[in-house]
Design a protein around this motif. Structure first.
Motif, short mmCIF file in Angstrom:
data_model
loop_
_atom_site.label_atom_id
_atom_site.label_comp_id
_atom_site.label_asym_id
_atom_site.label_seq_id
_atom_site.Cartn_x
_atom_site.Cartn_y
_atom_site.Cartn_z
N VAL A 17 0.86 -1.19 0.00
CA VAL A 17 0.00 0.00 0.00
C VAL A 17 0.89 1.24 0.00
O VAL A 17 1.79 1.36 0.84
CB VAL A 17 -0.94 0.00 1.22
N CYS A 18 0.63 2.14 -0.94
CA CYS A 18 1.44 3.36 -1.04
C CYS A 18 0.72 4.61 -0.56
O CYS A 18 1.37 5.59 -0.23
CB CYS A 18 1.88 3.57 -2.49
N ALA A 19 -0.62 4.59 -0.57
CA ALA A 19 -1.35 5.79 -0.16
C ALA A 19 -2.71 5.43 0.41
O ALA A 19 -3.35 4.47 -0.02
CB ALA A 19 -1.51 6.74 -1.35
N LEU A 20 -3.13 6.24 1.39
CA LEU A 20 -4.46 6.15 2.00
C LEU A 20 -5.11 7.52 1.95
O LEU A 20 -4.51 8.52 2.37
CB LEU A 20 -4.36 5.71 3.46
N SER A 21 -6.32 7.58 1.41
CA SER A 21 -7.03 8.86 1.33
C SER A 21 -8.53 8.58 1.40
O SER A 21 -8.95 7.43 1.50
CB SER A 21 -6.66 9.60 0.03
N ARG A 22 -9.33 9.64 1.36
CA ARG A 22 -10.77 9.48 1.40
C ARG A 22 -11.41 10.25 0.25
O ARG A 22 -11.01 11.39 -0.04
CB ARG A 22 -11.33 9.96 2.74
N ASP A 23 -12.39 9.64 -0.41
CA ASP A 23 -13.03 10.31 -1.54
C ASP A 23 -14.19 11.17 -1.06
O ASP A 23 -14.53 11.22 0.13
CB ASP A 23 -13.47 9.28 -2.59
N ALA A 24 -14.83 11.86 -2.00
CA ALA A 24 -15.90 12.80 -1.67
C ALA A 24 -17.11 12.12 -1.06
O ALA A 24 -17.88 12.75 -0.32
CB ALA A 24 -16.30 13.57 -2.93
N GLU A 25 -17.31 10.85 -1.37
CA GLU A 25 -18.45 10.10 -0.83
C GLU A 25 -18.15 9.49 0.54
O GLU A 25 -19.00 8.84 1.14
CB GLU A 25 -18.86 8.99 -1.79
N GLY A 26 -16.91 9.65 1.02
CA GLY A 26 -16.56 9.15 2.34
C GLY A 26 -15.88 7.81 2.36
O GLY A 26 -15.48 7.34 3.42
N GLU A 27 -15.75 7.15 1.19
CA GLU A 27 -15.04 5.87 1.17
C GLU A 27 -13.53 6.10 1.23
O GLU A 27 -13.02 7.16 0.82
CB GLU A 27 -15.41 5.08 -0.08
N ILE A 28 -12.83 5.10 1.73
CA ILE A 28 -11.37 5.20 1.86
C ILE A 28 -10.73 4.60 0.62
O ILE A 28 -11.10 3.50 0.18
CB ILE A 28 -10.89 4.48 3.12
N ILE A 29 -9.78 5.33 0.05
CA ILE A 29 -9.10 4.90 -1.17
C ILE A 29 -7.74 4.32 -0.80
O ILE A 29 -6.95 4.95 -0.08
CB ILE A 29 -8.89 6.08 -2.15
N ILE A 30 -7.46 3.14 -1.29
CA ILE A 30 -6.13 2.55 -1.17
C ILE A 30 -5.49 2.53 -2.54
O ILE A 30 -6.07 2.05 -3.52
CB ILE A 30 -6.21 1.12 -0.61
#
Length: 546
Positions: free
Chosen positions: A288-301
């Protein structure tokens, strides 16, 4: 009652929750089949994934290095089952939640050859050039028994130890916290060494007694590497029997996560025969290189190959420092006070050097003394601890030439495996003159320095004085009702999140906390009559020092 790792900070009987016939809980139908990301395929990650699969979720597992994490059993080349345990190698029987999974996958155990135990057969203690042979504590000079009695007295004087242990055995959370919580206030900011030296029992003895306690200790060996740590950390180890009655896993503990990966338990939603391996297409995903959150609230890996996937929940089980050194993590995913705790986690260094030998030659009688040629060895030399593993009279055996922590581990950090073996053989040669260990070595040595592994940056947490508040923040993060929306849905687990770092039981217990957290995050709840950790946390949770 049998001693188990019940508390003391959060006295919840995890093994009872696991064994209850009603199961851990259930999810609403709309949540069945939802994907949950698990970062790390070590004990915490695989246990959590296994239980989440049983609830009807789809765990997607990411692993940056080797499957199994620090349950790493490395096989010597040319053999089928002669292994070196590079991570966890001795497992106390009080670790009942961990034992639940060992039993589930049918693994067998044997007593671990710790110093002065029948499993070791014999022990040699070599300090300041003096070499002592013993089979039990009674074989050593009186000073060693004085040290053992002094530590027992110090525990009773400073921690009301007998009453505390009785509360753990009796599963009495009220009495346990009645004794434990004041100790948290008294000892959070004081070191293990302070506890020893300020006790009446040790003040009546000499510096030599304290020195021997640090170099040799009792149970698993010397304690001096832990002298700077918070005394609370050591009290938990003593109280829960983590340094007593330890066993090894026959064939290697690394089998456990691999067997859970292919085990097919009864699951909600999923058809019979479903496994973690099957749900993951037979292989974990990569780094895993990055963790973020999208506009809908889901977490992006985002993984190392640039693939981006969205999840309703993510469980992070890797070492906490990777969230700032290896994984580009959006700061808003965690509160700044939690970031402080994650960054301030202090990991201890550890190094092991193993060799395979043709047979357990150490059992041969010495031509002069009649004693075994070698014994389990504790020393102030560079090897520190040497352990002997017998696989049978006609089979290759294994010697852990050196198991060292902190400064002693750093002494060998720059060196390749062959140099480490040479240094160990030189040290052991001074203890066992005339014993030709090298002539018995077969194949290539196997070594590890956990601090040099980019996926770990250290072996395990060693909490310093004042770190209780940090540990509390990390441990309690699975309780998310009061968190703002941008911080919900990402959970933490692993022995570094637990109150008992370096012990796999802590990894399993925090994994089960996270299972409860993920279950409730998706709208689920615990089974009737079987409340989960989050259900009782408000009443039994750790003391809040804030």
């Amino acid at each position: 009652m049998t001693l188990t790792a019940f508390g003391p900070d959060f006295p919840f009987a995890y093994e009872d929750w696991l064994r209850h016939p009603a199961g851990l809980g259930q999810l609403p139908d709309y949540a069945h089949g939802a994907s949950v990301a698990i970062i790390g395929a070590g004990a915490a990650g695989i246990v959590a994934a296994y239980e989440l699969m049983k609830l009807g979720l789809r765990p997607i597992i990411y692993e940056a290095g080797r499957f199994g994490g620090r349950l790493r059993s490395e096989r010597f080349e040319g053999t089928e089952d002669v292994i070196a345990e590079l991570g966890g190698m001795r497992f106390p029987v009080s670790s009942t939640a961990f034992w639940h999974y060992l039993d589930r996958v049918g693994l067998q155990t044997e007593p671990f050859p710790n110093p002065l135990t029948p499993a070791a057969g014999s022990t040699v203690i070599d300090l300041e050039g003096e070499t002592l042979f013993a089979r039990t504590l009674d074989d050593l000079p009186p000073l060693y028994a004085e040290v053992a009695r002094a530590y027992d007295a110090a525990l009773e004087e400073g921690a009301n130890f007998a009453a505390l242990r009785a509360a753990v055995r009796n599963r009495d959370p009220v009495r346990l916290k009645e004794i434990w919580d004041p100790l948290v206030r008294d000892w959070d900011e004081r070191t293990f060494y302070d506890f020893v030296t300020s006790s009446e029992a040790f003040r009546a003895l000499s510096f030599r007694h304290r020195e021997v306690f640090g170099q040799v200790g009792f149970g698993t060996g010397g304690w001096d590497s832990d002298f700077p740590n918070s005394m609370l950390e050591i009290l938990r180890v003593n109280l829960l029997g983590l340094d007593d009655d330890q066993r090894l896993v026959v064939g290697g503990v690394g089998q456990m996560p691999h067997r859970l990966w292919t085990d097919a338990p009864r699951c909600a939603h999923w058809p019979a025969g479903t496994t973690l391996s099957g749900l993951n297409g037979g292989a974990t995903r990569g780094r895993v290189c990055a963790l973020s959150r999208d506009a809908e609230g889901e977490i992006i890996i985002t993984d190392r190959w640039g693939r981006r996937d969205h999840y309703g929940a993510v469980l992070v089980t890797c070492q906490s420092h990777l969230l700032t050194t290896a994984i580009r993590t959006e700061e808003r995913l965690f509160d700044q006070k939690l970031w402080m705790a994650l960054d301030r986690t202090r990991y201890m260094q550890a190094a092991k050097t193993f060799v395979m030998v043709d047979r357990p030659f150490w059992k041969d009688p010495h031509p002069v003394t009649g004693r075994p040629l070698m014994s389990m060895t504790l020393t102030d030399r560079i090897t520190r601890g040497t352990y002997l593993f017998d696989n049978g009279p006609d089979r290759p055996a294994v010697i852990c030439l050196s198991y060292a922590w902190m400064t002693d581990a750093l002494k060998v950090l720059p060196h390749a495996a062959e140099k480490r073996v040479d240094l160990a053989l030189q040290a052991l040669g001074a203890i066992y003159p005339g014993v030709d260990i090298a002539s018995h070595i077969r194949g290539e040595p196997i070594c590890v320095s956990w601090e040099a592994d980019e996926n770990f940056l250290g072996a395990f947490k060693g909490a310093l004085p004042g770190h209780y508040r940090y540990n509390h923040r990390m441990y309690g993060h699975f309780m998310q009702d009061d968190l703002p929306p941008e911080q919900r849905g990402i959970f933490l687990a692993g022995d570094g999140i637990s109150w008992t770092p370096a012990w796999v039981e802590g990894a399993v217990q925090t994994a089960l906390n996270a299972v409860w957290g993920v279950m409730t995050h998706f709208g689920g709840h615990s089974a009737a009559g079987n409340p989960g950790p989050g259900d009782v946390y408000p009443a039994l949770g750790p003391l809040d020092l804030t």
